[in-house]
Design an enzyme around this catalytic site. Structure first.
Site, PDB file in Angstrom:
ATOM      1  N   ASN A  24       0.883  -1.174   0.000  1.00  0.00           N
ATOM      2  CA  ASN A  24       0.000   0.000   0.000  1.00  0.00           C
ATOM      3  C   ASN A  24       0.917   1.218   0.000  1.00  0.00           C
ATOM      4  O   ASN A  24       1.486   1.570   1.033  1.00  0.00           O
ATOM      5  CB  ASN A  24      -0.889  -0.004   1.250  1.00  0.00           C
ATOM      6  CG  ASN A  24      -1.669   1.293   1.381  1.00  0.00           C
ATOM      7  OD1 ASN A  24      -1.829   2.026   0.406  1.00  0.00           O
ATOM      8  ND2 ASN A  24      -2.151   1.579   2.580  1.00  0.00           N
ATOM      9  N   LYS A  58       0.149   4.242  -0.286  1.00  0.00           N
ATOM     10  CA  LYS A  58      -0.478   5.467   0.235  1.00  0.00           C
ATOM     11  C   LYS A  58      -0.245   6.600  -0.765  1.00  0.00           C
ATOM     12  O   LYS A  58      -0.266   6.361  -1.962  1.00  0.00           O
ATOM     13  CB  LYS A  58       0.067   5.797   1.630  1.00  0.00           C
ATOM     14  CG  LYS A  58       0.087   4.568   2.545  1.00  0.00           C
ATOM     15  CD  LYS A  58       0.333   4.910   3.965  1.00  0.00           C
ATOM     16  CE  LYS A  58       0.551   3.627   4.754  1.00  0.00           C
ATOM     17  NZ  LYS A  58       0.123   3.721   6.117  1.00  0.00           N
ATOM     18  N   HIS A 114      -9.484   1.347   4.303  1.00  0.00           N
ATOM     19  CA  HIS A 114      -8.237   1.490   5.075  1.00  0.00           C
ATOM     20  C   HIS A 114      -8.495   2.423   6.260  1.00  0.00           C
ATOM     21  O   HIS A 114      -9.289   3.359   6.157  1.00  0.00           O
ATOM     22  CB  HIS A 114      -7.135   2.059   4.173  1.00  0.00           C
ATOM     23  CG  HIS A 114      -5.779   2.009   4.815  1.00  0.00           C
ATOM     24  ND1 HIS A 114      -5.357   2.965   5.709  1.00  0.00           N
ATOM     25  CD2 HIS A 114      -4.770   1.108   4.707  1.00  0.00           C
ATOM     26  CE1 HIS A 114      -4.136   2.650   6.118  1.00  0.00           C
ATOM     27  NE2 HIS A 114      -3.757   1.522   5.523  1.00  0.00           N
ATOM     28  N   GLU A 166      -6.912   4.802   7.407  1.00  0.00           N
ATOM     29  CA  GLU A 166      -6.679   6.231   7.111  1.00  0.00           C
ATOM     30  C   GLU A 166      -7.891   6.826   6.398  1.00  0.00           C
ATOM     31  O   GLU A 166      -8.227   7.992   6.598  1.00  0.00           O
ATOM     32  CB  GLU A 166      -5.386   6.386   6.288  1.00  0.00           C
ATOM     33  CG  GLU A 166      -4.157   6.143   7.161  1.00  0.00           C
ATOM     34  CD  GLU A 166      -2.920   5.661   6.423  1.00  0.00           C
ATOM     35  OE1 GLU A 166      -2.852   5.795   5.188  1.00  0.00           O
ATOM     36  OE2 GLU A 166      -2.008   5.140   7.106  1.00  0.00           O
ATOM     37  N   GLU A 178      -5.734  -5.000  10.285  1.00  0.00           N
ATOM     38  CA  GLU A 178      -4.689  -4.009  10.540  1.00  0.00           C
ATOM     39  C   GLU A 178      -4.982  -3.248  11.830  1.00  0.00           C
ATOM     40  O   GLU A 178      -5.779  -2.295  11.831  1.00  0.00           O
ATOM     41  CB  GLU A 178      -4.649  -2.986   9.397  1.00  0.00           C
ATOM     42  CG  GLU A 178      -4.345  -3.582   8.044  1.00  0.00           C
ATOM     43  CD  GLU A 178      -3.689  -2.540   7.141  1.00  0.00           C
ATOM     44  OE1 GLU A 178      -2.523  -2.756   6.787  1.00  0.00           O
ATOM     45  OE2 GLU A 178      -4.321  -1.525   6.829  1.00  0.00           O
ATOM     46  N   GLY A 232       2.191   2.225  10.532  1.00  0.00           N
ATOM     47  CA  GLY A 232       3.123   3.330  10.396  1.00  0.00           C
ATOM     48  C   GLY A 232       3.806   3.732  11.693  1.00  0.00           C
ATOM     49  O   GLY A 232       4.444   4.775  11.769  1.00  0.00           O
ATOM     50  N   SER A 291       3.164  -2.211  10.227  1.00  0.00           N
ATOM     51  CA  SER A 291       4.618  -2.226  10.410  1.00  0.00           C
ATOM     52  C   SER A 291       5.236  -3.593  10.113  1.00  0.00           C
ATOM     53  O   SER A 291       6.202  -4.006  10.764  1.00  0.00           O
ATOM     54  CB  SER A 291       4.995  -1.747  11.819  1.00  0.00           C
ATOM     55  OG  SER A 291       4.510  -0.437  12.028  1.00  0.00           O
TER      56      SER A 291
HETATM   57  C1  PEP Z   1      -0.811   0.158   5.779  1.00  0.00           C
HETATM   58  O1  PEP Z   1      -0.760   1.292   5.330  1.00  0.00           O
HETATM   59  O2  PEP Z   1      -1.771  -0.567   5.484  1.00  0.00           O
HETATM   60  C2  PEP Z   1       0.277  -0.310   6.627  1.00  0.00           C
HETATM   61  C3  PEP Z   1       0.208  -1.501   7.160  1.00  0.00           C
HETATM   62  O3  PEP Z   1       1.317   0.565   6.817  1.00  0.00           O
HETATM   63  P1  PEP Z   1       2.723   0.222   7.540  1.00  0.00           P
HETATM   64  O4  PEP Z   1       3.205  -1.075   6.983  1.00  0.00           O
HETATM   65  O5  PEP Z   1       3.616   1.367   7.170  1.00  0.00           O
HETATM   66  O6  PEP Z   1       2.449   0.142   8.991  1.00  0.00           O
END
Ligand code: PEP
Length: 247
Positions: A9, A11, A94, A96, A166, A172, A211
């Site tokens: 992803n 972003k 997501h 976000e 998630e 992040g 992460s």
């Molecule tokens: C995400 O944006 O879905 C995500 C898991 O980000 P990160 O791996 O940076 O935590």
């Protein structure tokens, strides 16, 4: 047997030329990948990513899709537009989008139905915040999110959906859920899917996201309960992303 799926992803990162360079860089590295490899890129990069990845095992997706097919929806992009430029997958809901752009269980459900109707392969995100986990509400929140996105879906629809668990506190932040927490929570999500869809739940791929990187992916995936990952930060460089794919 559920085939593992590693999806990047990106972003809001990368221009068209950066996307071309990334895909050209990843192609030889990922040529013998055993899992399904997906890049979910910004709308403006879908066409070049799909064109550059053509004929390879790299699949391309977007990060959101409108619930309507066309019309007065300023700023939205429809499923047919995405398919037209080569998107095969789409991330929906997501955290976000939920936290900053008003997505709710109801809009996630509408986007999901539209994506399925258009033949896009959805990756639907769910996850609890830190407050919800610390307040003992994780299962309540996840059950609500699963029932919310799944409202009105048939078993045939559900077979086409990938779920990304998630935890919001792990996205992040560099804080990964422990393998125990991730596995236990993914098992809970599958149990909610089983309540709704019976046996079909066993075939649904459930990813972990938050992460995840080349160092922790092997441990997270060791039990066989987690069917891949949705990767943010570690998907932005081919040499980092390939470590997760290989793991
Ligand atoms: C995400 O944006 O879905 C995500 C898991 O980000 P990160 O791996 O940076 O935590």
């Amino acid at each position: 047997m559920r085939r593992r799926i590693i999806a990047g992803n990106w972003k809001m990162n990368k221009t068209v030329s950066e996307t071309r360079d990334f895909v050209n860089g990843l192609k030889p590295l990922a040529a013998d990948a055993e899992c399904e490899v997906v890049l979910c890129v910004p709308f403006t990069d879908v066409a070049i990513a799909a064109e550059t990845a053509k004929g390879t095992n790299i699949h391309v997706g977007a990060q959101n899709v409108a619930w309507a097919e066309s019309g007065a929806f300023t700023g939205e992009i429809s499923a047919s537009m995405l398919k037209d430029v080569g998107a095969e997958f789409v991330i929906i809901g997501h955290s976000e989008r939920r936290a900053m752009f008003g997505d709710t269980d109801a809009t996630v459900n509408k986007r999901l139905k539209t994506a399925l109707g258009a033949g896009l392969k959805p990756i639907v995100c769910i996850g609890e915040t830190l407050d919800e986990r610390e307040g003992g509400k994780t299962e309540e929140v996840l059950a609500r999110q699963v029932k919310g996105f799944a409202e009105g879906l048939t078993k045939e629809d559900m077979e086409k959906v990938v779920v990304a668990y998630e935890p919001v506190w792990a996205i992040g932040t560099g804080k990964t859920a422990t393998t125990e927490v991730a596995v236990e929570t993914v098992k809970f999500v599958r149990s909610v899917l089983a309540e709704l869809f019976g046996e079909v739940a066993n075939g649904v791929r459930i990813q972990y996201g938050g992460s995840m990187n080349g160092n922790n992916a092997t441990a997270l995936m060791a039990s066989g309960d987690i069917d891949g990952g949705l990767i943010g930060g570690a998907s932005l460089k081919p040499e980092e992303f390939i470590k997760v794919i290989k793991a």
